[in-house]
Design a protein around this motif. Structure first.
Motif, PDB file in Angstrom:
ATOM      1  N   UNK A  82     -57.786  57.394  34.538  1.00 22.37           N
ATOM      2  CA  UNK A  82     -59.039  57.574  33.793  1.00 22.37           C
ATOM      3  C   UNK A  82     -60.223  57.614  34.742  1.00 22.37           C
ATOM      4  N   UNK A  83     -60.224  56.751  35.758  1.00 23.17           N
ATOM      5  CA  UNK A  83     -61.322  56.743  36.725  1.00 23.17           C
ATOM      6  C   UNK A  83     -61.400  58.063  37.482  1.00 23.17           C
ATOM      7  N   UNK A  84     -60.268  58.757  37.598  1.00 30.31           N
ATOM      8  CA  UNK A  84     -60.253  60.077  38.249  1.00 30.31           C
ATOM      9  C   UNK A  84     -60.674  61.190  37.290  1.00 30.31           C
ATOM     10  N   UNK A  85     -60.983  60.815  36.048  1.00 31.50           N
ATOM     11  CA  UNK A  85     -61.422  61.810  35.078  1.00 31.50           C
ATOM     12  C   UNK A  85     -60.303  62.571  34.410  1.00 31.50           C
ATOM     13  N   UNK A  86     -59.078  62.057  34.525  1.00 27.21           N
ATOM     14  CA  UNK A  86     -57.923  62.709  33.887  1.00 27.21           C
ATOM     15  C   UNK A  86     -57.615  61.963  32.596  1.00 27.21           C
ATOM     16  N   UNK A  87     -58.097  62.476  31.478  1.00 19.88           N
ATOM     17  CA  UNK A  87     -57.795  61.813  30.207  1.00 19.88           C
ATOM     18  C   UNK A  87     -57.414  62.788  29.101  1.00 19.88           C
ATOM     19  N   UNK A  88     -57.006  63.991  29.493  1.00 21.83           N
ATOM     20  CA  UNK A  88     -56.439  64.947  28.552  1.00 21.83           C
ATOM     21  C   UNK A  88     -55.585  65.928  29.351  1.00 21.83           C
ATOM     22  N   UNK A  89     -54.753  66.672  28.641  1.00 22.04           N
ATOM     23  CA  UNK A  89     -53.911  67.651  29.313  1.00 22.04           C
ATOM     24  C   UNK A  89     -52.517  67.128  29.610  1.00 22.04           C
ATOM     25  N   UNK A  90     -51.700  67.996  30.205  1.00 22.14           N
ATOM     26  CA  UNK A  90     -50.283  67.689  30.410  1.00 22.14           C
ATOM     27  C   UNK A  90     -50.053  66.478  31.306  1.00 22.14           C
ATOM     28  N   UNK A  91     -50.846  66.361  32.385  1.00 21.84           N
ATOM     29  CA  UNK A  91     -50.652  65.227  33.303  1.00 21.84           C
ATOM     30  C   UNK A  91     -50.890  63.911  32.590  1.00 21.84           C
ATOM     31  N   UNK A  92     -51.990  63.809  31.862  1.00 24.87           N
ATOM     32  CA  UNK A  92     -52.305  62.574  31.142  1.00 24.87           C
ATOM     33  C   UNK A  92     -51.254  62.284  30.072  1.00 24.87           C
ATOM     34  N   UNK A  93     -50.836  63.313  29.367  1.00 33.24           N
ATOM     35  CA  UNK A  93     -49.820  63.132  28.324  1.00 33.24           C
ATOM     36  C   UNK A  93     -48.518  62.597  28.913  1.00 33.24           C
ATOM     37  N   UNK A  94     -48.127  63.119  30.084  1.00 32.26           N
ATOM     38  CA  UNK A  94     -46.880  62.685  30.718  1.00 32.26           C
ATOM     39  C   UNK A  94     -46.953  61.233  31.155  1.00 32.26           C
ATOM     40  N   UNK A  95     -48.089  60.846  31.748  1.00 28.81           N
ATOM     41  CA  UNK A  95     -48.257  59.459  32.197  1.00 28.81           C
ATOM     42  C   UNK A  95     -48.210  58.511  31.003  1.00 28.81           C
ATOM     43  N   UNK A  96     -48.890  58.861  29.931  1.00 29.71           N
ATOM     44  CA  UNK A  96     -48.912  58.009  28.730  1.00 29.71           C
ATOM     45  C   UNK A  96     -47.507  57.891  28.144  1.00 29.71           C
ATOM     46  N   UNK A  97     -46.801  59.010  28.036  1.00 24.83           N
ATOM     47  CA  UNK A  97     -45.450  58.991  27.464  1.00 24.83           C
ATOM     48  C   UNK A  97     -44.504  58.120  28.288  1.00 24.83           C
ATOM     49  N   UNK A  98     -44.535  58.289  29.611  1.00 23.74           N
ATOM     50  CA  UNK A  98     -43.645  57.512  30.474  1.00 23.74           C
ATOM     51  C   UNK A  98     -43.973  56.026  30.425  1.00 23.74           C
ATOM     52  N   UNK A  99     -45.260  55.725  30.422  1.00 27.61           N
ATOM     53  CA  UNK A  99     -45.685  54.327  30.475  1.00 27.61           C
ATOM     54  C   UNK A  99     -45.358  53.574  29.185  1.00 27.61           C
ATOM     55  N   UNK A 100     -45.559  54.216  28.048  1.00 33.24           N
ATOM     56  CA  UNK A 100     -45.412  53.536  26.761  1.00 33.24           C
ATOM     57  C   UNK A 100     -43.979  53.497  26.245  1.00 33.24           C
ATOM     58  N   UNK A 101     -43.053  54.146  26.937  1.00 33.96           N
ATOM     59  CA  UNK A 101     -41.674  54.215  26.451  1.00 33.96           C
ATOM     60  C   UNK A 101     -41.083  52.848  26.090  1.00 33.96           C
TER      61      UNK A 101
END
Length: 273
Positions: free
Chosen positions: A150-169
């Motif tokens: 989030x601090x890098x400004x990545x809070x939408x799109x495929x990269x953010x979606x992948x990180x959220x999916x992997x983390x919350x599994x």
């Protein structure tokens, strides 16, 4: 002269609380300090977090604030009681408001919490939730990749979606959970991604609304609510990259912030023991 509310955070996360403060208390001026240079606080030691938090507090005390909001869950977990004892102004954290909101929303007392390593390891949320109702079951999950992303400004799109999916599994296997606390003020920026991943049956809770409500009540109790009709000009300070901060802030507030300055906290002396 208008006396402002001070808001501190490890980075841009506290902007989520600030937006709610602006909505509920439109006459109040905010002075915000984000320690983006040293963010994230989650992996840091308790003593380091306390030292950095006190440095931010001393800076804002020099701005004659009337109320301090610690809009960082890790800093709240490690420093809130110390700050409340030491300071002459009211101090609000974000953990109790977030816990109260979750209790109000949960139907089955099965509550999840996601946060930084520091917040999860502190057990602050389980202790607060079970302090209200010992029957509440709490599942915590540290999400160390979220804040840097989030601090890098990545809070939408495929990269953010992948990180959220992997983390919350790991949490998706908790079939009985009906409420999830965003136990970091950065996380509401990616709330839509978290909600989409967890599913519509999960109530995703952030502390901003409840924290702003508490601030309003405390200021009213102390007869400190701003009565003037002049629109406040909020001030923002960051220890890190100004343009990166401005980019995220302008997107979150949906209008340009007017005052943003870089500050250094390193020379300041901490009173944390």
């Amino acid at each position: 002269m208008q006396q402002p509310i001070g808001v501190i955070d490890s980075g841009v996360g506290g902007l989520t609380v600030s937006r709610e403060l602006m909505r509920q208390l439109p006459k109040e001026k905010l002075i915000y300090l984000g320690d983006t240079e040293r963010c994230p606080y989650g992996p840091r030691s308790k003593e380091q977090v306390k030292r950095y938090t006190w440095q931010m507090v001393h800076y804002l005390l020099g701005k004659n604030i009337k109320l301090l909001i610690v809009a960082c869950n890790t800093a709240t977990a490690y420093t809130l009681s110390e700050l409340q004892s030491a300071l002459l102004i009211p101090v609000i954290g974000v953990i109790e408001p977030g816990a109260r909101a979750a209790i109000k929303n949960s139907q089955n007392k099965q509550i999840g919490v996601i946060g930084t390593e520091g917040t999860i390891n502190s057990k602050a949320y389980p202790n607060t939730l079970k302090g209200v109702d010992h029957k509440i079951q709490v599942d915590g999950l540290a999400c160390p990749r979220f804040v840097p992303m989030i601090e890098d400004g990545v809070f939408k799109g495929e990269e953010a979606e992948a990180v959220v999916a992997q983390t919350l599994q790991p949490l998706k296997n908790k079939s009985n959970m009906d409420t999830l606390i965003l136990g970091c003020t950065h996380y509401p920026i990616i709330k839509d991604l978290v909600q989409a991943e967890m599913g519509p049956h999960i109530q995703v809770i952030s502390s901003g609304e409840e924290t702003a409500r508490e601030a309003s009540l405390i200021l009213a109790y102390h007869k400190s609510l701003e009565q003037g009709n002049i629109a406040p000009v909020h001030e923002f300070f960051t220890t890190g990259n100004i343009e990166k901060f401005r980019h995220i802030a302008n997107q979150w507030f949906e209008e340009p912030i007017q005052v943003l300055e870089w500050v250094s906290l390193d020379p300041m002396k901490s009173s944390a023991k």
